[in-house]
Design a protein around this motif. Sequence first.
Motif, short mmCIF file in Angstrom:
data_model
loop_
_atom_site.label_atom_id
_atom_site.label_comp_id
_atom_site.label_asym_id
_atom_site.label_seq_id
_atom_site.Cartn_x
_atom_site.Cartn_y
_atom_site.Cartn_z
N LYS A 8 0.51 -1.31 0.01
CA LYS A 8 -0.20 0.06 0.45
C LYS A 8 0.54 0.92 -0.44
O LYS A 8 1.91 1.24 0.93
CB LYS A 8 -1.30 -0.30 1.25
CG LYS A 8 -2.29 0.85 1.27
CD LYS A 8 -2.41 1.09 2.54
CE LYS A 8 -4.02 2.71 2.33
NZ LYS A 8 -4.48 1.91 4.11
N GLN A 40 -2.95 1.91 -4.19
CA GLN A 40 -4.28 2.28 -2.80
C GLN A 40 -4.41 1.64 -2.14
O GLN A 40 -4.69 2.19 -0.53
CB GLN A 40 -5.61 2.79 -3.69
CG GLN A 40 -6.57 4.27 -3.25
CD GLN A 40 -6.17 4.86 -3.14
OE1 GLN A 40 -4.99 5.27 -3.35
NE2 GLN A 40 -6.10 5.80 -1.73
N GLU A 41 -4.56 0.13 -2.48
CA GLU A 41 -5.23 -0.26 -0.49
C GLU A 41 -5.10 -1.74 -1.17
O GLU A 41 -5.09 -2.16 -2.49
CB GLU A 41 -6.83 -0.46 0.05
CG GLU A 41 -7.04 -1.70 0.92
CD GLU A 41 -6.27 -0.56 1.76
OE1 GLU A 41 -5.50 -1.77 2.78
OE2 GLU A 41 -6.90 0.41 2.42
N ILE A 49 -6.45 -2.56 -4.99
CA ILE A 49 -7.29 -1.20 -5.24
C ILE A 49 -6.01 -0.51 -5.55
O ILE A 49 -4.84 -0.36 -5.03
CB ILE A 49 -8.04 -1.08 -4.35
CG1 ILE A 49 -8.86 -2.33 -3.14
CG2 ILE A 49 -8.40 1.04 -5.02
CD1 ILE A 49 -10.25 -2.19 -4.24
N VAL A 50 -6.04 0.00 -6.91
CA VAL A 50 -4.50 1.07 -7.52
C VAL A 50 -5.86 1.81 -7.51
O VAL A 50 -6.55 2.37 -8.41
CB VAL A 50 -4.31 0.09 -8.58
CG1 VAL A 50 -3.55 -1.05 -8.42
CG2 VAL A 50 -5.43 -0.19 -9.44
N ARG A 51 -5.46 2.93 -8.05
CA ARG A 51 -5.39 4.23 -8.04
C ARG A 51 -4.73 4.69 -10.06
O ARG A 51 -3.73 4.92 -9.63
CB ARG A 51 -5.07 5.74 -7.00
CG ARG A 51 -5.47 6.95 -7.34
CD ARG A 51 -6.03 7.82 -6.71
NE ARG A 51 -6.09 7.97 -5.63
CZ ARG A 51 -7.40 8.26 -5.67
NH1 ARG A 51 -7.63 8.99 -6.23
NH2 ARG A 51 -8.58 8.23 -4.42
N LYS A 52 -5.43 5.31 -10.62
CA LYS A 52 -4.67 5.76 -11.56
C LYS A 52 -5.15 6.91 -12.02
O LYS A 52 -6.85 7.38 -12.72
CB LYS A 52 -5.28 4.98 -12.85
CG LYS A 52 -4.62 4.89 -14.69
CD LYS A 52 -4.85 4.65 -15.21
CE LYS A 52 -4.35 4.92 -16.89
NZ LYS A 52 -5.17 4.21 -18.23
N HIS A 54 -7.66 9.93 -11.38
CA HIS A 54 -8.73 10.32 -10.47
C HIS A 54 -9.68 8.92 -10.21
O HIS A 54 -10.40 9.14 -9.73
CB HIS A 54 -9.44 11.54 -10.82
CG HIS A 54 -8.32 12.49 -10.41
ND1 HIS A 54 -8.16 12.85 -9.01
CD2 HIS A 54 -8.06 13.60 -12.09
CE1 HIS A 54 -7.19 14.06 -9.93
NE2 HIS A 54 -6.81 14.32 -10.60
N GLN A 55 -9.36 8.17 -11.40
CA GLN A 55 -9.99 6.96 -11.03
C GLN A 55 -9.47 5.80 -10.32
O GLN A 55 -8.45 4.92 -10.20
CB GLN A 55 -9.80 5.94 -12.19
CG GLN A 55 -11.21 4.64 -12.78
CD GLN A 55 -10.48 4.54 -14.01
OE1 GLN A 55 -10.21 5.04 -14.67
NE2 GLN A 55 -12.44 3.91 -14.89
N GLU A 56 -9.82 4.77 -9.05
CA GLU A 56 -9.49 3.70 -8.76
C GLU A 56 -10.29 2.15 -9.03
O GLU A 56 -11.05 2.68 -9.83
CB GLU A 56 -10.53 3.85 -6.97
CG GLU A 56 -9.08 4.52 -6.63
CD GLU A 56 -10.24 5.43 -5.04
OE1 GLU A 56 -11.18 4.40 -4.26
OE2 GLU A 56 -9.39 5.45 -4.08
#
Length: 73
Positions: A8, A40-41, A49-52, A54-56
């Motif tokens: 994380k 992200q988590e 959970i990934v962030r690209k 502003h999208q998770e």
Amino acid sequence: MTLANSVKGQTVCIAGIKHPMVRAQAIRFGISEGETVMIQEIIPAGPVIVRKKHQELAIGRKMAEDIQITLVN
């Protein structure tokens, strides 16, 4: 190192996607080789959970095991 083994808070670059079916699914998510994402988590025994931008995105553990990554400093 694979996406499933990430930690994380790390920022990683997608280095390669082994299986053609996983590659096709990742492209549908908007993730391809060379993309930079932030972890992200990590859900224990669940998705990553990934962030690209502003999208998770929730990527299943089995799929994450087929995605090779490199760390971005």
